[in-house]
Design an enzyme around this catalytic site. Structure first.
Site, PDB file in Angstrom:
ATOM      1  N   GLY A  16       0.891  -1.158  -0.019  1.00 38.66           N
ATOM      2  CA  GLY A  16       0.016   0.048   0.009  1.00 38.66           C
ATOM      3  C   GLY A  16       0.903   1.496   0.003  1.00 38.66           C
ATOM      4  O   GLY A  16       1.634   1.588  -0.802  1.00 38.66           O
ATOM      5  N   SER A  17       0.653   2.321   0.782  1.00 41.88           N
ATOM      6  CA  SER A  17       1.428   3.424   0.789  1.00 41.88           C
ATOM      7  C   SER A  17       2.661   3.215   1.159  1.00 41.88           C
ATOM      8  O   SER A  17       3.439   4.399   1.047  1.00 41.88           O
ATOM      9  CB  SER A  17       0.473   4.435   1.897  1.00 41.88           C
ATOM     10  OG  SER A  17      -0.518   4.806   1.053  1.00 41.88           O
ATOM     11  N   VAL A  18       3.249   2.404   1.714  1.00 43.52           N
ATOM     12  CA  VAL A  18       4.647   2.193   2.026  1.00 43.52           C
ATOM     13  C   VAL A  18       5.447   2.124   0.509  1.00 43.52           C
ATOM     14  O   VAL A  18       6.548   2.515   0.696  1.00 43.52           O
ATOM     15  CB  VAL A  18       4.912   0.956   2.862  1.00 43.52           C
ATOM     16  CG1 VAL A  18       6.477   0.720   2.925  1.00 43.52           C
ATOM     17  CG2 VAL A  18       4.152   0.855   4.141  1.00 43.52           C
ATOM     18  N   SER A  19       4.705   2.053  -0.607  1.00 41.33           N
ATOM     19  CA  SER A  19       5.406   2.095  -2.006  1.00 41.33           C
ATOM     20  C   SER A  19       5.508   3.380  -2.161  1.00 41.33           C
ATOM     21  O   SER A  19       6.565   3.784  -3.161  1.00 41.33           O
ATOM     22  CB  SER A  19       4.253   1.572  -2.992  1.00 41.33           C
ATOM     23  OG  SER A  19       3.034   2.376  -3.133  1.00 41.33           O
TER      24      SER A  19
END
Length: 178
Positions: A39-42
């Site tokens: 998710g947003s860790v990308s």
């Protein structure tokens, strides 16, 4: 929460394990080899890829997005720079007109490009911080265009391999990217 995987590192050693299900529809159990979508860790990983290209001289943070990602126009503004997108100051709304958070059906790159071009800025680029998943997605096109390859291949070569991230990758559409 159907399943979890965790690791605990202390001076006495490391514990890791997993419990529960990786797929509630098939009752498949969580294993040490379960692949997680981050998710947003990308976003920090994508930023690292862009900054590696800046560090190598292929890009500048002041480059307009429109010149680095041909066909991508953020709200019709030629003023949006890579720095604006990286710092969530592009002026675009959080999701644009896309409803993938509600439907679970993520748009193709073409659909995303079209939707972002149709959006109007809600703030002047650089003036306000406004978290934007939609704008950040355009950075994949920047990396691909700059390296003349796929986003996944560029990230593997420039980020994952140098950092020893041997079990990290970008799924392709054929692999069911989510």
């Amino acid at each position: 929460l159907p399943g979890v995987s965790a690791a605990v590192v202390t001076a006495q050693g490391t514990w890791f394990g997993q419990r529960g299900l990786r797929d509630v529809l098939t009752s498949a159990p969580m294993t040490a080899d379960t692949i997680f979508y981050i998710g947003s860790v990308s976003k920090p990983l994508t930023a690292t890829g862009v900054l590696a290209l800046v560090d190598g001289g292929a890009l500048s943070l002041d480059d307009p997005l429109a010149t680095r990602a041909p066909g991508w126009s953020l709200g019709g503004s030629e003023e949006v720079t890579l720095a604006h997108v990286l710092t969530h100051t592009s002026g675009l709304p959080r999701e644009g007109g896309l409803e993938y958070w509600f439907t679970g059906s993520f748009p193709t790159a073409e659909a995303l490009r079209t939707e972002l071009g149709a959006q109007r800025l809600v703030a002047t680029p650089g003036a306000d911080w406004l978290y934007s998943n939609a704008a950040y997605a355009s950075l994949g096109a920047v990396v691909s265009a700059t390296t003349e390859g796929t986003f996944g291949a560029a990230m593997t070569q420039r980020v994952f391999e140098p950092l020893g991230m041997a079990h990290t990758g970008i799924p392709t559409a054929a692999e069911g990217a989510r």
